[in-house]
Motif scaffolding. Structure first.
Motif, PDB file in Angstrom:
ATOM      1  N   ASP A  57      -5.942  -9.189 -12.270  1.00 52.67           N
ATOM      2  CA  ASP A  57      -6.339  -7.774 -12.239  1.00 52.67           C
ATOM      3  C   ASP A  57      -7.677  -7.696 -12.974  1.00 52.67           C
ATOM      4  O   ASP A  57      -7.909  -8.456 -13.929  1.00 52.67           O
ATOM      5  CB  ASP A  57      -5.291  -6.899 -12.956  1.00 52.67           C
ATOM      6  CG  ASP A  57      -5.502  -5.414 -12.690  1.00 52.67           C
ATOM      7  OD1 ASP A  57      -4.694  -4.806 -11.968  1.00 52.67           O
ATOM      8  OD2 ASP A  57      -6.502  -4.853 -13.205  1.00 52.67           O
TER       9      ASP A  57
ATOM     10  N   PRO B 263       5.093  -0.586   1.134  1.00 48.60           N
ATOM     11  CA  PRO B 263       6.306  -0.626   0.310  1.00 48.60           C
ATOM     12  C   PRO B 263       6.490   0.702  -0.416  1.00 48.60           C
ATOM     13  O   PRO B 263       5.766   1.665  -0.125  1.00 48.60           O
ATOM     14  CB  PRO B 263       5.960  -1.729  -0.692  1.00 48.60           C
ATOM     15  CG  PRO B 263       4.475  -1.556  -0.904  1.00 48.60           C
ATOM     16  CD  PRO B 263       3.890  -0.952   0.361  1.00 48.60           C
TER      17      PRO B 263
ATOM     18  N   VAL C 293      -3.035  -5.776  -3.712  1.00 54.38           N
ATOM     19  CA  VAL C 293      -2.363  -4.541  -4.135  1.00 54.38           C
ATOM     20  C   VAL C 293      -3.330  -3.676  -4.947  1.00 54.38           C
ATOM     21  O   VAL C 293      -2.986  -3.153  -6.000  1.00 54.38           O
ATOM     22  CB  VAL C 293      -1.079  -4.846  -4.949  1.00 54.38           C
ATOM     23  CG1 VAL C 293      -0.096  -3.667  -4.820  1.00 54.38           C
ATOM     24  CG2 VAL C 293      -0.404  -6.107  -4.488  1.00 54.38           C
ATOM     25  N   VAL C 294      -4.564  -3.552  -4.434  1.00 52.62           N
ATOM     26  CA  VAL C 294      -5.552  -2.693  -5.105  1.00 52.62           C
ATOM     27  C   VAL C 294      -5.615  -1.357  -4.357  1.00 52.62           C
ATOM     28  O   VAL C 294      -5.116  -1.245  -3.234  1.00 52.62           O
ATOM     29  CB  VAL C 294      -6.958  -3.352  -5.147  1.00 52.62           C
ATOM     30  CG1 VAL C 294      -6.898  -4.674  -5.890  1.00 52.62           C
ATOM     31  CG2 VAL C 294      -7.531  -3.539  -3.752  1.00 52.62           C
ATOM     32  N   LYS C 295      -6.247  -0.368  -4.973  1.00 59.64           N
ATOM     33  CA  LYS C 295      -6.373   0.941  -4.313  1.00 59.64           C
ATOM     34  C   LYS C 295      -7.261   0.778  -3.072  1.00 59.64           C
ATOM     35  O   LYS C 295      -8.149  -0.093  -3.056  1.00 59.64           O
ATOM     36  CB  LYS C 295      -6.992   1.962  -5.276  1.00 59.64           C
ATOM     37  CG  LYS C 295      -6.018   2.395  -6.382  1.00 59.64           C
ATOM     38  CD  LYS C 295      -6.621   3.457  -7.277  1.00 59.64           C
ATOM     39  CE  LYS C 295      -7.612   2.915  -8.263  1.00 59.64           C
ATOM     40  NZ  LYS C 295      -7.046   2.232  -9.412  1.00 59.64           N
TER      41      LYS C 295
ATOM     42  N   LEU D 175      -1.050  -4.420   0.911  1.00 61.39           N
ATOM     43  CA  LEU D 175      -0.109  -3.306   0.693  1.00 61.39           C
ATOM     44  C   LEU D 175      -0.864  -1.985   0.577  1.00 61.39           C
ATOM     45  O   LEU D 175      -0.296  -0.967   0.181  1.00 61.39           O
ATOM     46  CB  LEU D 175       0.712  -3.544  -0.584  1.00 61.39           C
ATOM     47  CG  LEU D 175       1.477  -4.859  -0.717  1.00 61.39           C
ATOM     48  CD1 LEU D 175       2.408  -4.805  -1.936  1.00 61.39           C
ATOM     49  CD2 LEU D 175       2.313  -5.160   0.516  1.00 61.39           C
ATOM     50  N   ALA D 176      -2.150  -1.994   0.896  1.00 62.15           N
ATOM     51  CA  ALA D 176      -2.980  -0.803   0.685  1.00 62.15           C
ATOM     52  C   ALA D 176      -2.735   0.266   1.758  1.00 62.15           C
ATOM     53  O   ALA D 176      -2.749  -0.027   2.958  1.00 62.15           O
ATOM     54  CB  ALA D 176      -4.450  -1.201   0.672  1.00 62.15           C
ATOM     55  N   ALA D 177      -2.565   1.490   1.310  1.00 61.65           N
ATOM     56  CA  ALA D 177      -2.368   2.611   2.241  1.00 61.65           C
ATOM     57  C   ALA D 177      -3.636   2.842   3.051  1.00 61.65           C
ATOM     58  O   ALA D 177      -4.746   2.772   2.512  1.00 61.65           O
ATOM     59  CB  ALA D 177      -2.029   3.877   1.451  1.00 61.65           C
TER      60      ALA D 177
ATOM     61  N   GLY E 267      -1.367  -3.121 -10.886  1.00 60.21           N
ATOM     62  CA  GLY E 267      -1.098  -1.739 -11.291  1.00 60.21           C
ATOM     63  C   GLY E 267       0.368  -1.415 -11.052  1.00 60.21           C
ATOM     64  O   GLY E 267       1.235  -2.283 -11.139  1.00 60.21           O
ATOM     65  N   LYS E 268       0.632  -0.165 -10.698  1.00 64.54           N
ATOM     66  CA  LYS E 268       2.017   0.284 -10.551  1.00 64.54           C
ATOM     67  C   LYS E 268       2.755  -0.475  -9.442  1.00 64.54           C
ATOM     68  O   LYS E 268       3.874  -0.929  -9.631  1.00 64.54           O
ATOM     69  CB  LYS E 268       2.030   1.794 -10.270  1.00 64.54           C
ATOM     70  CG  LYS E 268       1.498   2.595 -11.461  1.00 64.54           C
ATOM     71  CD  LYS E 268       1.283   4.047 -11.144  1.00 64.54           C
ATOM     72  CE  LYS E 268       0.050   4.336 -10.331  1.00 64.54           C
ATOM     73  NZ  LYS E 268      -1.229   4.104 -11.009  1.00 64.54           N
ATOM     74  N   MET E 269       2.072  -0.631  -8.282  1.00 62.27           N
ATOM     75  CA  MET E 269       2.750  -1.300  -7.170  1.00 62.27           C
ATOM     76  C   MET E 269       2.801  -2.815  -7.377  1.00 62.27           C
ATOM     77  O   MET E 269       3.800  -3.463  -7.038  1.00 62.27           O
ATOM     78  CB  MET E 269       2.040  -0.935  -5.853  1.00 62.27           C
ATOM     79  CG  MET E 269       2.860  -1.258  -4.630  1.00 62.27           C
ATOM     80  SD  MET E 269       4.453  -0.385  -4.586  1.00 62.27           S
ATOM     81  CE  MET E 269       5.538  -1.757  -4.271  1.00 62.27           C
TER      82      MET E 269
END
Ligand code: NAP
Length: 277
Positions: free
Chosen positions: A38, A122, A72-74, A98-100, A13-15
């Motif tokens: 993806d 990031p 890097v998924v939600k 990298l997930a919040a 996705g975006k990131m």
């Protein structure tokens, strides 16, 4: 800077795209060194045609093929991604999330024993090599792995190794920060339009002014208040605008915006634990 081994990217996705773009721009990585997946076919087709990276058939294939497996998924999709990643042999690999709001302890708990986990926050400017990235390691991950992930991410911006307890604050400040700065840039430009400037010219002035002001803080190391004082001539024009900024409570709004974002990141993990257990 050298390439640190085959990189896998799960979630384009975006990131995910920002990471691919930054790595390729650094020239330490060629498209053939990046393996990605993806679940959305349009997304991986777009990434394949734009960047020429290798698209594999599943997240587990990506994990099997790469040395550093970046997720890097939600946050709400992390459990599914982990289920897939777990199917691959993970010995001697680094799992880089990298997930919040997803803690290393959650990742360590749901991955096979001994898997080395690194967490990073990031931001979107990684796409042009100007990212701000904070990294931290999970229990059992070696310093060598943390340094390797750091080297990888340094190809896309500035990296700081931090204690995980600060990760939610970092999410609120530098992870989400670009969104807040864009609102400020848009508002500056709108002001220019109000005063009769063409929209394109107003955007250029607003964006370059923001870039230059940020660079001055970074390159001089000066306190922003000191730099601000250098713009404000006694009895001059800028002080009139500053009074309006203070009347509008801009500082309090920004502090509250970052704090609320960090709070949401903190609650995300609790929500996930509740929904996924
Ligand atoms: N965007 C930012 O500025 C930013 C900054 C810092 C950190 N992050 C973190 O980066 C992560 C991704 O954010 P994003 O903004 O890039 O989100 P995004 O644009 O929604 O991208 C995520 C992609 O992963 C796909 N996906 C979902 N489950 C998957 C799976 N199991 N395997 C493979 N792909 C899967 C998604 O498909 P669907 O659309 O079908 O779900 C989507 O295409 C988040 O955890 C976020 O916290 C983002």
């Amino acid at each position: 800077m050298p390439n640190v081994g085959k990189v896998g990217i799960i979630g384009l996705g975006k990131m995910g795209e920002a990471l691919v773009s930054g790595l390729l721009l650094s020239q330490a990585y060629a498209p053939r060194d990046i393996y990605a997946y993806d679940i959305v076919p349009e997304r991986y087709r777009y990434m394949k045609s734009k960047y020429g990276i290798n698209i594999l058939k599943s997240a587990s294939e990506v994990a099997s093929t790469s040395n550093i497996v970046t997720i890097v998924v939600k946050p709400q999709d992390i459990a599914d991604a982990i289920q897939e990643v777990k199917k691959a042999p993970l010995k001697d690999k680094i799992i880089l999330s990298l997930a919040a709001g997803i803690s290393t302890s959650y990742l360590v708990k749901h991955l096979p024993k001994g898997t080395e986990v690194i967490r990073a926050m990031p931001n979107l400017a990684c796409s042009i090599g100007e990212g701000m990235i904070c990294v931290t390691s999970g229990k059992g991950a070696s310093k060598r792995s943390l340094d390797k992930a750091t080297k990888l991410l340094e190809l896309t911006g500035r990296v700081l190794q931090i204690d995980e307890k600060y990760m939610d604050a970092v999410t609120g400040l530098s992870g989400s920060g670009p969104a807040f700065v864009y609102v400020f840039i848009e508002a500056l430009a709108d002001a220019g339009v109000r005063l009769g400037l063409q929209r394109d010219l107003a955007f250029t002035l607003a964006a370059q002014t923001t870039l230059g002001a940020g660079k001055l803080v970074v390159s001089t190391g000066e306190h922003p208040a000191k730099l601000k004082d250098m713009v404000v001539t006694p009895g001059g024009t800028t002080i009139e605008g500053l009074i309006e900024i203070e009347k509008g409570g801009l500082r309090a709004v920004v502090i509250e915006a970052v704090s609320k974002t960090a709070e949401k990141a903190r609650h995300l993990q609790a929500l996930l634990d509740k929904n996924l257990s």
